[in-house]
Enzyme design. Structure first.
Site, PDB file in Angstrom:
ATOM      1  CE1 TYR A   1      -3.027  -2.818   0.136  1.00 56.65           C
ATOM      2  CE2 TYR A   1      -3.099  -2.585   2.591  1.00 56.65           C
ATOM      3  CZ  TYR A   1      -3.619  -3.378   1.680  1.00 56.65           C
ATOM      4  OH  TYR A   1      -4.497  -4.247   1.556  1.00 56.65           O
TER       5      TYR A   1
ATOM      6  CG  HIS B   1      -0.939  -8.380  -0.257  1.00 52.51           C
ATOM      7  ND1 HIS B   1      -0.527  -7.356  -0.013  1.00 52.51           N
ATOM      8  CD2 HIS B   1      -2.283  -8.576  -0.480  1.00 52.51           C
ATOM      9  CE1 HIS B   1      -1.353  -6.417  -0.470  1.00 52.51           C
ATOM     10  NE2 HIS B   1      -2.519  -7.138  -0.715  1.00 52.51           N
TER      11      HIS B   1
END
Length: 335
Positions: A65, A147
């Site tokens: 992110y 992820h």
């Protein structure tokens, strides 16, 4: 409902508030062709602190992110609060490397110019955790998720190196709970069957609009005592924005048939004096496998609205009408 009630993650000792905070927008990421923006630095810090002040005690982030920005902003915002009063999750499977060898500072956070690279090796997982702790300014995180291994078809690497290393970290007490975070449910189902996982971050596949995880995946998680954190409860925008303008679904412009379905959902909500966003948040939390929902927010105002939506009173007749209209499955639990 009480969005600040806590839900236990199996027997890990970790408890998360029913409403958490998703950290992708904190990074300033822009997804879906610009339809989904992110916060500037100061707003991200204010927003995170405001979440804690509301009573939110679960915060999710990831190196991906904003190439580390979300972790730095979140960690800085939470630094003044007692560390044992909240839960942080971050993610492994991607590492951050200097872009083209350029280590010069590129952000207000003092981060170098970084780019993301997949690395599911043992060394990559250990490096990812170590560097995340440094960016977050903490000595531990409670939860780590693998992820998006589906993005580059890394299922073999997940099985051979990533999950064994994550299990080792849990066994050593470095983290308390492990799982994976993805926008699909079938690969996580295979991981749940193969490994002793604690929690899955499922983004967008169990929502008021998309029920694809309901028939098979959620019952599997109940059977294995694996909890779900629902990410993307608004399906990246379609359940949270003006349906007369451009909206996104699954981080892309929404197809017209889903826009029409969302309009039908909104029409039922309107008839019962309920905001569509409130129905979206509270619908997913009604399933017994779901421990928490973690919508992101770009501004303090959006965060405040999420708290109001999660707390709103919703009449039982609304859920009955959604069933009768065929907009939610008969088997879907409702509040």
């Amino acid at each position: 409902m009480n969005p600040f009630e806590k839900s236990a993650i199996g027997n890990t000792g970790v408890e998360v508030t029913r409403l958490g905070l998703g950290g992708a927008p904190l990074s300033g990421m822009v997804l879906a062709g610009g339809l989904y923006g992110g916060s500037a630095y100061d707003e991200a810090v204010r927003l995170t602190r405001r979440a804690y002040e509301h009573g939110i005690r679960y915060f999710d982030t990831a190196p991906h992110y904003g190439e580390g920005r979300s972790e730095v902003r979140m960690g800085g915002a939470l630094a003044d609060f007692p560390r044992d009063s909240f839960v942080i999750s971050t993610k492994v499977g991607r590492v951050l490397n200097p872009r083209n060898g350029d280590a010069s500072v590129a952000t207000p956070e003092g981060l170098p110019n970084l780019e993301v690279a997949f690395d599911l090796s043992r060394d990559g997982i250990l490096r990812s955790v170590e560097e995340s702790l440094e960016r977050l300014g903490t000595d531990h995180v409670e939860i780590i998720y693998l992820h998006d291994p589906d993005v580059e078809d890394l299922e073999d690497e997940s099985n051979e190196s990533a999950f064994p290393t994550m299990i080792e970290l849990r066994d050593q007490g470095v983290v308390k709970a492990i799982g994976c975070g993805m926008n699909i449910w079938d690969m996580p189902a295979r991981f749940v069957r193969r490994f002793d996982l604690d929690i899955i971050l499922l983004a967008g596949r169990y929502t008021l609009l998309d029920h694809s995880a309901l028939p098979e995946f959620l019952p599997l998680c109940e059977e294995r005592n694996v909890k779900i954190a629902v990410g993307g409860p608004y399906n990246s925008g379609i359940l949270a924005r003006d349906l007369d303008g451009p909206v996104s679904f699954n981080y892309h412009p929404a197809p017209q048939d889903l826009v029409e379905q969302a309009r039908r959902l909104k029409a039922v909500c309107d008839r019962h004096g309920t905001d569509l966003k409130a129905a979206a948040l509270q619908f997913v939390l009604a399933h017994p496998a779901v421990a928490t929902v973690i919508p992101g927010a770009q501004t303090v105002e959006e965060l405040d609205e999420n708290v109001r939506m999660a707390s709103a009173d919703i009449p039982a007749d609304l859920w009955a009408e959604l069933r009768s209209e065929g907009l939610i499955p008969e088997s879907a639990p409702t509040p």
